[in-house]
Design a protein around this motif. Structure first.
Motif, short mmCIF file in Angstrom:
data_model
loop_
_atom_site.label_atom_id
_atom_site.label_comp_id
_atom_site.label_asym_id
_atom_site.label_seq_id
_atom_site.Cartn_x
_atom_site.Cartn_y
_atom_site.Cartn_z
N THR A 1 200.44 32.52 41.38
CA THR A 1 200.40 33.59 41.61
C THR A 1 201.02 34.57 40.49
OG1 THR A 1 201.85 34.01 43.30
CG2 THR A 1 199.75 33.27 43.99
N GLN A 2 202.40 34.39 40.42
CA GLN A 2 203.02 35.32 39.46
C GLN A 2 202.43 35.24 38.06
OE1 GLN A 2 204.44 33.16 41.62
NE2 GLN A 2 206.34 33.67 42.50
N TYR A 3 201.99 34.04 37.57
CA TYR A 3 201.63 33.87 36.11
C TYR A 3 200.20 34.65 36.26
CZ TYR A 3 201.05 31.99 31.57
OH TYR A 3 200.79 31.47 30.19
N GLN A 4 199.46 34.45 37.23
CA GLN A 4 198.07 34.92 37.09
C GLN A 4 198.05 36.35 37.41
OE1 GLN A 4 195.14 33.08 36.89
NE2 GLN A 4 196.34 31.20 36.19
N ILE A 5 199.03 37.07 37.93
CA ILE A 5 199.18 38.67 38.17
C ILE A 5 199.70 39.27 36.85
CG2 ILE A 5 200.05 40.49 39.40
CD1 ILE A 5 199.91 38.61 41.73
N ASP A 6 200.76 38.38 36.05
CA ASP A 6 201.25 38.83 35.09
C ASP A 6 201.54 37.92 33.98
OD1 ASP A 6 202.86 40.67 33.53
OD2 ASP A 6 204.71 40.03 34.56
N LEU B 1 186.75 42.83 26.52
CA LEU B 1 185.24 43.13 26.84
C LEU B 1 185.42 44.52 27.60
CD1 LEU B 1 183.79 39.96 27.32
CD2 LEU B 1 183.58 41.42 25.19
N GLU B 2 186.16 44.36 28.66
CA GLU B 2 186.21 45.61 29.69
C GLU B 2 187.48 46.66 29.51
OE1 GLU B 2 185.19 44.37 33.62
OE2 GLU B 2 183.79 42.78 32.65
N GLY B 3 188.58 46.26 28.84
CA GLY B 3 189.61 46.93 28.61
C GLY B 3 190.57 46.96 30.06
N ARG B 4 190.40 45.93 30.79
CA ARG B 4 191.19 45.76 32.09
C ARG B 4 192.14 44.90 31.92
NH1 ARG B 4 188.84 43.07 35.65
NH2 ARG B 4 187.08 42.30 34.46
N SER B 5 193.34 45.04 32.72
CA SER B 5 194.59 44.19 32.98
C SER B 5 194.40 43.28 33.95
CB SER B 5 195.70 45.21 32.95
OG SER B 5 195.66 45.90 34.20
N ALA B 6 195.40 42.41 34.05
CA ALA B 6 195.27 41.22 35.09
C ALA B 6 195.25 41.89 36.39
CB ALA B 6 196.41 40.26 34.98
N PRO B 7 194.49 41.66 37.37
CA PRO B 7 194.29 42.04 38.83
C PRO B 7 195.79 41.81 39.23
CG PRO B 7 193.17 39.78 38.78
CD PRO B 7 193.67 40.21 37.36
N ALA B 8 196.01 42.68 40.05
CA ALA B 8 197.58 42.71 40.79
C ALA B 8 197.51 42.31 42.16
CB ALA B 8 198.14 44.15 40.95
N THR B 9 196.65 41.08 42.40
CA THR B 9 196.40 40.46 43.64
C THR B 9 196.61 39.04 43.16
OG1 THR B 9 193.78 40.51 43.21
CG2 THR B 9 194.80 42.30 44.51
#
Length: 225
Positions: free
Chosen positions: A184-189, A201-209
């Motif tokens: 989870t830590q790697y997926q979030i950050d 494409l959408e200018g979004r960062s990784a979800p904090a969940t």
């Protein structure tokens, strides 16, 4: 080019004979929160995991024509409950019970890094599954004072998922890197050089969940060493 696809045989390291081996802990790898679900469970859960890497002193393995120190690994949940695998391993390895300060919720806890480089005697079994043999560490205990053992040849590796050292990450076996990437830590950050696929494409960062658990997760990832 043929479009007939066949299953390829994995290049697994040949197992060692079962028995006791003088060893040294050459790696303590925090692989973060991993999704774990067993067959008899309807729903899995996320648990913090750690991998200990042990060098079997005096044992080598041929890798691409080069003889390298032989490693075995042990993955455990980060729990000090008296019935946990980690608790049983540490107390047998240290030859003492853990102190109240190490066990108490108000105490300082047990610093796993103190085990890095420490010698032990590993009990190793030879198991078989799907017609393939593999090794399993069944226990670790301290080295008797009368027994002289050598020092490991391998570089000592320490990795903390919450304070990631990318240089250490690059030195880890690929199968451990893949486990860390599932945490989870790697997926979030994730590292800056590997942004989410849709970030540009959408200018979004990784979800904090926490990420959704994998559909085929069963808590039994293959471990080549």
């Amino acid at each position: 080019m043929s479009l007939t696809v066949k299953r390829k045989k994995e290049n697994r390291v040949p197992p060692v004979a079962g028995g006791s081996y003088a060893s040294a802990c050459v790696g303590i790898i925090d692989i973060g929160e991993q999704y774990e679900k067993f067959k008899d469970e309807k729903q899995g859960k996320y648990v913090s995991k750690v991998i200990f890497l042990f060098e079997l002193l005096g044992e080598t393995v041929n890798v691409d024509g080069e003889h390298k120190p032989r490693w075995l690994s042990m993955e455990m949940t980060q729990s000090l409950h008296e019935r946990s695998k980690l608790y049983k391993t540490l107390t047998a390895w240290l030859g003492r019970p853990l102190t109240e300060d190490e066990l108490s919720l108000e105490g300082s806890g047990f610093d796993l890094t103190q085990m890095l480089g420490k010698n032990c005697l590993l009990s190793v079994s030879l198991e078989e599954k799907d017609s393939e043999q593999y090794n399993k560490i069944t226990g670790a205990m301290g080295v008797p004072k009368s027994l002289q053992v050598g020092k490991p040849e391998s570089e000592l590796l320490l990795f903390d998922i919450d304070d990631r050292d990318e240089a250490v990450f690059a030195k880890l076996p690929e199968w451990i890197q893949k486990k860390i990437e599932k945490s989870t830590q790697y997926q979030i950050d994730p590292p800056e050089e590997t942004p989410p696929e849709d970030a540009f494409l959408e200018g979004r960062s990784a979800p904090a969940t926490r990420p959704e658990p994998p559909e085929d997760a069963d808590g039994k990832d293959a471990c080549p060493i």
